[in-house]
Design a protein around this motif. Structure first.
Motif, PDB file in Angstrom:
ATOM      1  N   ARG A 168      -8.465 -10.442   6.777  1.00  0.00           N
ATOM      2  CA  ARG A 168      -7.574 -11.503   6.289  1.00  0.00           C
ATOM      3  C   ARG A 168      -8.000 -12.873   6.819  1.00  0.00           C
ATOM      4  O   ARG A 168      -7.894 -13.883   6.119  1.00  0.00           O
ATOM      5  CB  ARG A 168      -6.119 -11.217   6.678  1.00  0.00           C
ATOM      6  CG  ARG A 168      -5.534  -9.980   5.996  1.00  0.00           C
ATOM      7  CD  ARG A 168      -4.065  -9.797   6.348  1.00  0.00           C
ATOM      8  NE  ARG A 168      -3.196 -10.542   5.450  1.00  0.00           N
ATOM      9  CZ  ARG A 168      -2.290 -11.408   5.823  1.00  0.00           C
ATOM     10  NH1 ARG A 168      -2.128 -11.696   7.116  1.00  0.00           N
ATOM     11  NH2 ARG A 168      -1.536 -12.037   4.937  1.00  0.00           N
ATOM     12  N   THR A 172      -8.853 -15.810   4.422  1.00  0.00           N
ATOM     13  CA  THR A 172      -8.049 -17.038   4.533  1.00  0.00           C
ATOM     14  C   THR A 172      -8.954 -18.253   4.702  1.00  0.00           C
ATOM     15  O   THR A 172      -8.695 -19.327   4.140  1.00  0.00           O
ATOM     16  CB  THR A 172      -7.066 -16.916   5.711  1.00  0.00           C
ATOM     17  OG1 THR A 172      -6.202 -15.806   5.493  1.00  0.00           O
ATOM     18  CG2 THR A 172      -6.219 -18.175   5.850  1.00  0.00           C
ATOM     19  N   ARG A 432      -5.741 -14.788  -2.834  1.00  0.00           N
ATOM     20  CA  ARG A 432      -4.334 -14.704  -2.425  1.00  0.00           C
ATOM     21  C   ARG A 432      -3.807 -13.288  -2.655  1.00  0.00           C
ATOM     22  O   ARG A 432      -3.058 -12.745  -1.825  1.00  0.00           O
ATOM     23  CB  ARG A 432      -3.484 -15.708  -3.196  1.00  0.00           C
ATOM     24  CG  ARG A 432      -3.733 -17.162  -2.812  1.00  0.00           C
ATOM     25  CD  ARG A 432      -2.688 -18.090  -3.422  1.00  0.00           C
ATOM     26  NE  ARG A 432      -3.193 -19.459  -3.476  1.00  0.00           N
ATOM     27  CZ  ARG A 432      -3.739 -20.014  -4.541  1.00  0.00           C
ATOM     28  NH1 ARG A 432      -3.827 -19.322  -5.668  1.00  0.00           N
ATOM     29  NH2 ARG A 432      -4.175 -21.262  -4.504  1.00  0.00           N
ATOM     30  N   ILE A 435      -5.319 -11.003   0.068  1.00  0.00           N
ATOM     31  CA  ILE A 435      -4.699 -11.264   1.375  1.00  0.00           C
ATOM     32  C   ILE A 435      -3.307 -10.646   1.431  1.00  0.00           C
ATOM     33  O   ILE A 435      -2.909 -10.057   2.448  1.00  0.00           O
ATOM     34  CB  ILE A 435      -4.649 -12.785   1.638  1.00  0.00           C
ATOM     35  CG1 ILE A 435      -6.073 -13.326   1.859  1.00  0.00           C
ATOM     36  CG2 ILE A 435      -3.768 -13.091   2.846  1.00  0.00           C
ATOM     37  CD1 ILE A 435      -6.158 -14.838   1.876  1.00  0.00           C
TER      38      ILE A 435
END
Length: 462
Positions: A168, A172, A432, A435
């Motif tokens: 992640r 990110t 997105r 994640i």
């Protein structure tokens, strides 16, 4: 009725009734007050005596100094406790009556009954563990083999959560990169080259695929394998069941059709959890209605089996030919079937047995135990054949984790194409989604409904 809250003070028995001792756990903002109400001793439960086991007794009747059974108590202030809240544990006598009487006193003092897994749920909500670790608590309790216990311990140590958080973090970082290209498209900023972004995405994607490949082994170790013992009457199915269990679970006689119903036991075979089912003998000439019902249940068990030990009578060549024909006629499709030639220790057992095309086979004597090691070796080889990555994976993921990892894999594969096309907005949207899917594994983006569903599978008191 008052609605329960995560801020209530909860209590439950943490050990099964009937043993010599029992532990009652109280957790929440009023845990210390409740503990003081139901317990008293030479020392007082307070900050000064925290984390010390104190001897006292249950406060049965304050005006009667002889009432109340002996009881140990320990106060663990939050956040340095299992749940992260103030916690009191009372260690009392076991049995059926005394612990429940103490529990009722705790409820009367202001605590409510804890729901399934509520102590561990609070540990998760208070940041003591991530969701994958919380699930490992239930896996450790349910473990039936050494391998399953080690798997739960590795997950409880945080290995899966650490890997997911690393994925992640990388995604990110890439998401911020892609969004900055959209927000500052007119600026000449020092963005990473698309090739570098692709390389980072591919690294994460391959690591996720490796975790997905470990799921097959993880599911086997957590949930076990359904093994059905089948065959004609009097082939030695019940004798094999008893031999694998190590004790006489099934009645064994020379009368065909002795087993009329299915018998199920849980056993560890080559460190694989197994739900082992003995079935009634299969034959087309049964006339007894009870035996017919048993045969019907045998066929139902075969449909639900993942592996079948098909026992064949090898006592004589004539019996062996009949058994082989029955197997080829009734062989279940899309199931792992192992032909188990039994009674090979008898004098008339032929050296050359009928051919069974495409079926692995082994010769045993369920009566004296010869050949059982070969059967178990063959069984383990067949079980792990479809579990790639089992030697290299540090922690095999569960079915829930695999589903979410597969979801992340799908959108990351899409994002690779979008980065190649430099479609930064679409690539950002895909990241997105990935994640969020990964965050559901560790609980960082999980919904309350999913939490309730996960913890409902826990036992009360954990």
């Amino acid at each position: 009725m008052k609605k329960s809250s995560d801020r209530d003070t909860i209590a439950a028995l943490c050990t099964a009734p009937g043993g010599a001792l029992n532990i009652l756990r109280i957790s929440g903002p009023d845990a210390l007050t409740v503990g003081r109400t139901v317990w008293q001793g030479r020392h007082t439960l307070d900050a000064a005596s925290a984390r010390k086991m104190l001897l006292g007794k249950v406060c049965r009747k304050p005006d009667d100094p002889d009432s109340g059974e002996p009881c140990l108590a320990v106060y663990m202030p939050g956040p340095a406790s299992y749940t992260g809240e103030d916690t009191v544990e009372l260690h009392c006598h076991g049995g059926a009556f005394a612990p429940r009487r103490l529990l009722q006193a705790v409820f009367q003092a202001g605590a409510r009954s804890a729901g399934p897994g509520e102590f561990t749920k609070r540990a998760f909500l208070n940041g003591k563990m991530d969701l994958a670790q919380a699930e490992a608590v239930a896996d450790l309790i349910a473990a039936k083999t050494e391998s399953a216990a080690r798997l739960a311990e590795r997950q409880l140590s945080g290995r899966i959560g650490n890997d997911i958080r690393a994925f992640r973090a990388t995604l990110t970082h890439l998401l911020a990169e892609f969004e900055s290209r959209l927000d500052f498209s007119e600026e000449d900023l020092d963005w990473e080259k698309p090739e570098q972004c692709l390389a980072e995405l591919k690294t994460v994607l391959e690591a996720i695929r490796e975790m997905i490949r470990s799921a097959a082994r993880g599911i086997i170790l957590r949930e076990g394998v359904r093994v059905v013992i089948a065959g004609q009457p009097n082939a030695g199915k019940s004798s094999l069941l008893n031999a694998l269990l190590g004790f006489d679970r099934a009645i064994v006689t020379e009368i065909p059709g002795t087993t009329r119903d299915t018998l199920e036991e849980t056993v560890s075979l080559r460190d694989i959890p197994v739900r082992l089912t003995d079935t009634a003998g299969l034959r087309d000439t049964a006339v007894d209605p009870v035996e017919k019902l048993g045969i019907r249940r045998s066929r139902e068990s075969l449909r639900g089996a993942e592996c079948v030990f098909w026992v064949l009578d090898a006592s004589t060549l004539e019996n062996a030919k009949s058994a082989a024909a029955s197997l080829l006629r009734n062989r279940p499709q899309n199931r792992t079937v192992i032909a188990v030639w039994n009674k090979t220790d008898l004098p008339d057992s032929p050296e050359i047995l009928p051919d069974l095309p495409d079926l692995p086979s082994v010769r045993i004597s369920a009566l004296n135990g010869t050949g059982l090691d070969a059967l178990l070796d063959l069984f383990a080889e067949r079980v792990w054949r479809n579990a790639p990555g089992r030697e290299s994976s540090e922690c095999e993921v569960s079915a829930r984790h695999a589903e979410l990892l597969t979801e992340a894999e799908t959108v990351l594969e899409r994002s690779l194409h979008e980065v190649e096309q430099q479609s930064w907005e679409l690539a950002a949207f895909s990241l997105r989604e990935a994640i969020a899917a990964l965050g559901t594994i560790t609980g960082e983006t999980v919904s309350p409904d999913i939490l309730d569903e996960i913890f409902s599978r826990f036992c009360i008191g954990k």
